[in-house]
Design an enzyme around this catalytic site. Structure first.
Site, PDB file in Angstrom:
ATOM      1  N   ASP A   1       1.177  -1.109  -0.124  1.00  0.00           N
ATOM      2  CA  ASP A   1       0.150  -0.024   0.054  1.00  0.00           C
ATOM      3  C   ASP A   1       1.019   1.340  -0.233  1.00  0.00           C
ATOM      4  O   ASP A   1       2.410   1.249   0.321  1.00  0.00           O
ATOM      5  CB  ASP A   1      -1.015   0.382   1.383  1.00  0.00           C
ATOM      6  CG  ASP A   1      -1.651   1.262   1.105  1.00  0.00           C
ATOM      7  OD1 ASP A   1      -1.918   1.515  -0.056  1.00  0.00           O
ATOM      8  OD2 ASP A   1      -1.673   1.705   2.922  1.00  0.00           O
ATOM      9  N   SER A   2       0.040   1.918  -0.619  1.00  0.00           N
ATOM     10  CA  SER A   2       0.767   3.465  -0.263  1.00  0.00           C
ATOM     11  C   SER A   2       1.117   3.956   1.078  1.00  0.00           C
ATOM     12  O   SER A   2       2.444   4.560   1.058  1.00  0.00           O
ATOM     13  CB  SER A   2       0.267   4.619  -0.158  1.00  0.00           C
ATOM     14  OG  SER A   2      -0.405   5.180  -0.221  1.00  0.00           O
TER      15      SER A   2
ATOM     16  N   GLY B   1      -3.500   8.662  -4.086  1.00  0.00           N
ATOM     17  CA  GLY B   1      -4.754   9.146  -4.559  1.00  0.00           C
ATOM     18  C   GLY B   1      -4.757  10.152  -4.871  1.00  0.00           C
ATOM     19  O   GLY B   1      -6.129  10.398  -6.211  1.00  0.00           O
TER      20      GLY B   1
ATOM     21  N   CYS C   1      -4.337  -1.737  -1.321  1.00  0.00           N
ATOM     22  CA  CYS C   1      -4.478  -0.583  -1.991  1.00  0.00           C
ATOM     23  C   CYS C   1      -5.414  -0.748  -2.921  1.00  0.00           C
ATOM     24  O   CYS C   1      -5.678  -0.595  -4.431  1.00  0.00           O
ATOM     25  CB  CYS C   1      -3.439  -0.053  -2.296  1.00  0.00           C
ATOM     26  SG  CYS C   1      -3.935   2.264  -2.535  1.00  0.00           S
TER      27      CYS C   1
ATOM     28  N   THR D   1      -7.086   2.424  -4.378  1.00  0.00           N
ATOM     29  CA  THR D   1      -6.816   3.480  -5.674  1.00  0.00           C
ATOM     30  C   THR D   1      -5.287   2.234  -6.714  1.00  0.00           C
ATOM     31  O   THR D   1      -5.452   2.672  -7.426  1.00  0.00           O
ATOM     32  CB  THR D   1      -5.007   4.709  -4.881  1.00  0.00           C
ATOM     33  OG1 THR D   1      -5.856   5.466  -4.304  1.00  0.00           O
ATOM     34  CG2 THR D   1      -4.675   5.848  -5.836  1.00  0.00           C
TER      35      THR D   1
ATOM     36  N   GLU E   1      -2.490   8.510   8.401  1.00  0.00           N
ATOM     37  CA  GLU E   1      -0.758   8.534   8.250  1.00  0.00           C
ATOM     38  C   GLU E   1      -0.131   9.334   9.445  1.00  0.00           C
ATOM     39  O   GLU E   1       0.819   9.268  10.561  1.00  0.00           O
ATOM     40  CB  GLU E   1      -0.404   9.571   7.207  1.00  0.00           C
ATOM     41  CG  GLU E   1      -0.662   7.884   6.072  1.00  0.00           C
ATOM     42  CD  GLU E   1       0.344   6.704   6.220  1.00  0.00           C
ATOM     43  OE1 GLU E   1       1.150   6.821   6.808  1.00  0.00           O
ATOM     44  OE2 GLU E   1      -0.942   5.482   5.508  1.00  0.00           O
TER      45      GLU E   1
ATOM     46  N   CYS F   1     -10.951   2.741  -0.185  1.00  0.00           N
ATOM     47  CA  CYS F   1      -9.550   3.526   0.413  1.00  0.00           C
ATOM     48  C   CYS F   1      -8.955   2.500   1.563  1.00  0.00           C
ATOM     49  O   CYS F   1     -10.162   2.712   2.738  1.00  0.00           O
ATOM     50  CB  CYS F   1      -9.243   4.840   0.324  1.00  0.00           C
ATOM     51  SG  CYS F   1      -7.991   4.820   1.208  1.00  0.00           S
ATOM     52  N   THR F   2      -8.068   1.390   1.151  1.00  0.00           N
ATOM     53  CA  THR F   2      -7.252   0.402   2.800  1.00  0.00           C
ATOM     54  C   THR F   2      -7.856   1.518   3.459  1.00  0.00           C
ATOM     55  O   THR F   2      -7.194   0.937   4.711  1.00  0.00           O
ATOM     56  CB  THR F   2      -6.591  -0.563   2.498  1.00  0.00           C
ATOM     57  OG1 THR F   2      -5.566   0.464   1.846  1.00  0.00           O
ATOM     58  CG2 THR F   2      -7.288  -1.346   1.526  1.00  0.00           C
ATOM     59  N   HIS F   3      -7.187   2.438   3.570  1.00  0.00           N
ATOM     60  CA  HIS F   3      -6.854   3.797   5.424  1.00  0.00           C
ATOM     61  C   HIS F   3      -8.032   3.592   5.432  1.00  0.00           C
ATOM     62  O   HIS F   3      -8.144   3.781   6.914  1.00  0.00           O
ATOM     63  CB  HIS F   3      -6.041   4.443   4.723  1.00  0.00           C
ATOM     64  CG  HIS F   3      -5.012   5.095   4.570  1.00  0.00           C
ATOM     65  ND1 HIS F   3      -4.451   4.490   3.491  1.00  0.00           N
ATOM     66  CD2 HIS F   3      -3.390   5.683   5.411  1.00  0.00           C
ATOM     67  CE1 HIS F   3      -2.637   4.869   3.592  1.00  0.00           C
ATOM     68  NE2 HIS F   3      -2.769   5.647   4.412  1.00  0.00           N
TER      69      HIS F   3
HETATM   70  N1  DGL Z   1      -4.542   2.655   0.965  1.00  0.00           N
HETATM   71  C1  DGL Z   1      -4.662   3.697  -0.521  1.00  0.00           C
HETATM   72  C2  DGL Z   1      -5.822   3.382  -1.203  1.00  0.00           C
HETATM   73  O1  DGL Z   1      -5.945   2.628  -0.409  1.00  0.00           O
HETATM   74  C3  DGL Z   1      -4.320   4.876   0.465  1.00  0.00           C
HETATM   75  C4  DGL Z   1      -4.366   5.852  -1.682  1.00  0.00           C
HETATM   76  C5  DGL Z   1      -3.150   6.700  -0.908  1.00  0.00           C
HETATM   77  O2  DGL Z   1      -2.289   6.818  -0.918  1.00  0.00           O
HETATM   78  O3  DGL Z   1      -3.370   8.669  -1.681  1.00  0.00           O
HETATM   79  O4  DGL Z   1      -6.258   3.942  -2.310  1.00  0.00           O
END
Ligand code: DGL
Length: 267
Positions: free
Chosen positions: A10-11, A43, A73, A75, A152, A186-188
């Site tokens: 992921d990011s 994103g 992720c 995105t 974050e 989004c996984t966040h």
């Molecule tokens: N967890 C990422 C997602 O699911 C976050 C993307 C981002 O870094 O903007 O989209």
């Protein structure tokens, strides 16, 4: 039985929602995790940049002898998965299809909300997938670009005024539309699920994309599982190891077992 690890990326922190689910439901699996914390967020970037970052992430994970990759992720799953599926000779599982299917199964009134990063919402990935499952679904979408930086930075408490104000602002039109199911695309976002649930109300089903992808891996994919006792975990980030450790341990309920190392990107 295939004892090789599963690669997850992921990011940043968001992919830990998938890691937590692997730890819970497939405890024998070994995991190599990469969070690209030096370049988060993805994103708000262009399609070309997201694809380039995703390819670099995958190539790093392929330097380990992994048996599959979970693109944890929304995105990258939305923007780069078709390219990656063709390019790599390994099972690559994204979050969009499993989460869309979970939403299609959960909805009763066929009104589904989707939230995600700007790139995800623009791609219409979840929307198209839901419409193949329920052609007459009513879909309401909203990009929520400030959620990732808040997560974050550890602003995840449902009573955090800044977070809750953003939740109200982003989600008010979706709530007003009367959806009974919301994809946290989004996984966040499952990390701030308590704030989202507080605003949406308990009658709305929230779909966690990382969980849905791991359920797919467990129940439907042909990937051979590791039925060992307790998998071991390796975590890599591209910046701020200490910040990741602190937030990740908080998020995983103090359970971040495994080493965290630095992997510098974009050299
Ligand atoms: N967890 C990422 C997602 O699911 C976050 C993307 C981002 O870094 O903007 O989209």
């Amino acid at each position: 039985m295939d004892k090789r690890p599963i690669g997850v990326f992921d990011s940043g922190l968001g992919g830990l929602t998938a890691v937590a689910e692997i730890m819970r439901t497939l405890p024998g699996e070994e995991i190599v995790y990469f969070g690209d914390t030096a370049r988060v967020p993805y994103g708000t970037r262009s399609k070309e940049t997201i694809i380039r970052y995703a390819e670099e992430d995958v190539e790093f994970l392929l330097s380990f002898d992994i048996k599959a990759i979970i693109v944890a992720c929304g995105t990258v799953s939305s923007v780069a998965l078709p390219v990656m599926g063709e390019k790599y000779d390994i099972s690559v599982i994204g979050v969009v299809k499993p989460a869309s299917r979970a939403a299609a199964l959960a909805t009763k009134n066929k009104k589904i909300g989707i939230i995600g990063t700007t790139a995800t919402i623009k791609s219409r990935s979840y929307e198209c997938e839901i419409l193949t499952n329920i052609p007459d679904a009513e879909i309401y979408t909203a990009p929520c670009p400030l959620f990732v930086p808040l997560v974050e930075n550890g602003r995840v408490d449902p009573d955090d005024v800044v977070l809750y104000t953003m939740v109200e602002e982003y989600l008010a039109p979706i709530k007003a539309a009367g959806v009974d199911t919301l994809i946290m695309g989004c996984t966040h976002y499952p990390i701030i699920e308590r704030a989202i649930a507080k605003f949406m109300g308990e009658e709305v089903t929230l779909v966690n994309p990382g969980e849905a992808a791991v359920r797919y891996l467990k129940e439907e994919s042909e990937i051979e599982k590791n039925e060992g006792e307790h998998g071991s975990y390796k975590f890599f980030v591209s910046d701020d190891k200490e910040g990741f450790l602190e937030n990740a341990s908080k998020f995983l309920g103090g359970k971040l077992s495994g080493e965290v190392s630095l992997h510098i990107v974009g050299k």
